[in-house]
Design a protein around this motif. Structure first.
Motif, short mmCIF file in Angstrom:
data_model
loop_
_atom_site.label_atom_id
_atom_site.label_comp_id
_atom_site.label_asym_id
_atom_site.label_seq_id
_atom_site.Cartn_x
_atom_site.Cartn_y
_atom_site.Cartn_z
N GLY A 15 0.78 -1.22 0.00
CA GLY A 15 0.00 0.00 0.00
C GLY A 15 0.81 1.28 0.00
N VAL A 16 1.96 1.28 -0.66
CA VAL A 16 2.80 2.48 -0.68
C VAL A 16 2.51 3.26 -1.95
CG1 VAL A 16 5.14 3.38 -0.68
CG2 VAL A 16 4.60 1.35 0.67
N ALA A 17 1.89 4.42 -1.79
CA ALA A 17 1.59 5.27 -2.95
C ALA A 17 2.79 6.16 -3.24
CB ALA A 17 0.36 6.12 -2.66
N CYS A 174 -8.65 7.33 -8.94
CA CYS A 174 -7.30 6.84 -8.68
C CYS A 174 -6.38 8.02 -8.39
CB CYS A 174 -6.80 6.02 -9.87
SG CYS A 174 -7.65 4.42 -9.98
N ILE A 175 -5.94 8.12 -7.14
CA ILE A 175 -5.22 9.29 -6.66
C ILE A 175 -3.71 9.12 -6.67
CG2 ILE A 175 -7.17 9.97 -5.22
CD1 ILE A 175 -5.58 8.89 -2.80
N ALA A 176 -3.21 7.93 -6.98
CA ALA A 176 -1.76 7.68 -6.96
C ALA A 176 -1.45 6.42 -7.75
CB ALA A 176 -1.26 7.55 -5.52
N GLU A 177 -0.17 6.22 -7.99
CA GLU A 177 0.29 4.96 -8.60
C GLU A 177 1.61 4.61 -7.96
OE1 GLU A 177 2.34 6.94 -12.59
OE2 GLU A 177 0.40 5.91 -12.73
N ASN A 178 1.96 3.32 -8.03
CA ASN A 178 3.27 2.90 -7.50
C ASN A 178 4.09 2.27 -8.62
OD1 ASN A 178 2.34 0.25 -7.79
ND2 ASN A 178 1.72 0.09 -5.64
N THR A 180 4.51 -0.64 -9.45
CA THR A 180 3.93 -1.85 -10.04
C THR A 180 2.65 -1.58 -10.80
OG1 THR A 180 4.84 -3.11 -8.18
CG2 THR A 180 3.19 -4.21 -9.53
N TYR A 181 1.80 -0.73 -10.27
CA TYR A 181 0.48 -0.52 -10.85
C TYR A 181 0.25 0.96 -11.13
CZ TYR A 181 -0.15 -5.23 -9.11
OH TYR A 181 0.01 -6.57 -8.85
N SER A 182 -0.09 1.26 -12.39
CA SER A 182 -0.38 2.64 -12.77
C SER A 182 -1.80 3.01 -12.36
CB SER A 182 -0.23 2.81 -14.28
OG SER A 182 -1.26 2.11 -14.96
N ALA A 183 -2.07 4.30 -12.32
CA ALA A 183 -3.42 4.76 -12.03
C ALA A 183 -4.40 4.27 -13.09
CB ALA A 183 -3.44 6.29 -11.96
N ALA A 184 -3.97 4.23 -14.34
CA ALA A 184 -4.84 3.75 -15.42
C ALA A 184 -5.22 2.29 -15.21
CB ALA A 184 -4.14 3.94 -16.77
N LEU A 185 -4.29 1.49 -14.70
CA LEU A 185 -4.58 0.07 -14.46
C LEU A 185 -5.53 -0.10 -13.28
CD1 LEU A 185 -3.82 -2.73 -15.58
CD2 LEU A 185 -2.01 -2.82 -13.86
N MET A 186 -5.36 0.71 -12.24
CA MET A 186 -6.24 0.62 -11.07
C MET A 186 -7.65 1.13 -11.40
SD MET A 186 -4.50 -0.87 -8.76
CE MET A 186 -5.74 -0.71 -7.47
N CYS A 187 -7.76 2.00 -12.39
CA CYS A 187 -9.07 2.49 -12.85
C CYS A 187 -9.33 1.98 -14.26
CB CYS A 187 -9.11 4.01 -12.79
SG CYS A 187 -9.41 4.70 -11.15
N GLN A 188 -9.12 0.70 -14.48
CA GLN A 188 -9.26 0.06 -15.79
C GLN A 188 -10.68 0.26 -16.32
OE1 GLN A 188 -9.67 -1.71 -18.44
NE2 GLN A 188 -8.73 -3.72 -18.28
N HIS A 189 -10.80 0.81 -17.52
CA HIS A 189 -12.10 1.27 -17.98
C HIS A 189 -12.72 0.42 -19.08
CE1 HIS A 189 -9.35 2.90 -20.99
NE2 HIS A 189 -10.39 2.99 -21.79
N THR A 190 -12.18 -0.75 -19.39
CA THR A 190 -12.70 -1.56 -20.49
C THR A 190 -13.52 -2.75 -20.01
OG1 THR A 190 -10.68 -2.90 -20.60
CG2 THR A 190 -10.77 -0.92 -21.97
#
Length: 356
Positions: A15-17, A174-178, A180-190
């Motif tokens: 959980g490290v942003a 999505c307020i941050a990314e690390n 490993t995971y981008s903000a776009a991946l955490m808010c995957q829209h497809t």
């Protein structure tokens, strides 16, 4: 097909942003210049600025006209807010029968149940998915923007998703990314047909109102494997094409077998329970729980269905910070974690156009 990729899953669970991921686009033409609390209520407003700050200070996208189907009006939705803010329409008291707000290192998320026909959604409409991309790249709705005050000031964020049906909603910013995971991946829209519980696992208990801290979930559709790699589910699409000779063929992508649940429901802690929320009465929360729980059982998809990695790390910057006027009524403090509240997979043919 299912793509296997090596991923350090522990990086997410820690959980490290590492970075704020702020919006780079312009404010939509119908929106106010910035997020502002205490603006005039306008039930015919076409403003499209959504804010998520507290269990009783949030907005959702919903249709401007009564009895509308989300899948047919995705580009036209407007902002509806619990509080009078953002020049938006106001959500009537009594709309929600449950609301659950969770703050994680990588996203802020709110979800719940209620009579969303009060927000002009047609009765029986299993819903659709709104996001900043859309079929044309201009967003669904066009010109839609979002903010949170996760940093203490109002910040516009690039990646978000909002699923709406006539009886269920969920919103993740999505307020941050690390690393490993981008903000776009955490808010995957497809994954627009998968539903709230599948895409945004969490507490969907009815007749309950909670605000919690939480761990970040795995990105939607990501399934860690025992060998340390992951499998990523791809929603199934089919269509036709015409080749150079004029012959029409069929194309298909995605899986034929759909996982019934998300990989897991993340742990929550420091939960405060309320009796209700609204805009009519002010109250102050009386306590919170410091305990934490977790679950490896999965949460299934729910009724709000139909529903490009960012790469760069951007420092948070905000303006026009707003403080929330509380209309939440505290009931009791306690920790809330519900895994697998719903068990039915929702894939609806009426979802409307896919948002690729």
């Amino acid at each position: 097909m299912i793509a296997s990729i090596a991923v350090g899953a522990a990086a997410l669970l820690a959980g490290v942003a590492q970075a704020q991921v702020t919006a780079t686009g312009t404010m939509g033409p119908t929106n106010p210049a910035q997020a502002t609390l205490g603006t005039a209520v306008n039930q015919t407003s076409m403003a499209r600025l959504v804010s998520l700050n507290a269990i009783d200070d949030f907005c959702l996208f919903a249709p401007p006209e009564a009895n509308s189907v989300i899948g047919e009006t995705e580009a036209e939705e407007v902002a509806w807010c619990v509080q009078a803010r953002n020049n938006a329409r106001q959500i009537p008291d009594g709309t929600f029968t449950s609301v659950h707000f969770v703050k994680t290192p990588l996203y802020w998320q709110i979800q719940g149940l209620g009579d969303l026909t009060k927000l002009n959604i047609a009765s029986g409409d299993e819903g659709g998915e709104l996001d900043p991309h859309g079929a044309t790249g201009l967003g669904n709705p066009v010109g839609g923007n979002v903010t949170t005050n996760a940093t203490g000031t109002d910040v516009h964020y690039e990646e978000w998703m909002n699923y709406m049906s006539y009886q269920q909603f969920c919103l993740r910013i999505c307020i941050a990314e690390n690393s490993t995971y981008s903000a776009a991946l955490m808010c995957q829209h497809t994954l627009d047909e998968m539903g709230c519980n599948w895409v945004m696992p969490g507490d969907y208990t009815d007749n309950s109102f909670t605000e919690c801290d939480g761990d970040s979930a795995y990105p939607p559709g990501l399934y860690p494997l025992s060998n340390g790699s992951t499998s990523t589910f791809q929603q199934r699409y089919t269509g036709t094409y015409t080749d150079g000779s004029g012959s029409v063929g069929m194309w298909t992508q995605g899986q034929t077998v759909t996982p019934q649940t998300a990989y897991s429901t993340p742990a929550t802690s420091n939960c405060v329970t309320y009796s209700t929320i609204g805009n009519g009465l002010a109250a102050v929360a009386t306590g919170s729980s410091n305990s934490s729980s977790s679950s490896s059982s999965a949460s299934a998809s729910g009724s709000a269905s139909s529903a490009a990695a960012s790469g760069s790390a951007k420092a948070a910057s905000g303006s026009g910070a707003s403080s929330s006027k509380s209309g939440a009524l505290p009931l009791a403090a306690g920790n809330n974690l519900f895994a697998g509240v719903f068990s039915l997979l929702a894939v609806f043919a009426s979802a409307g156009a896919f948002l690729l």
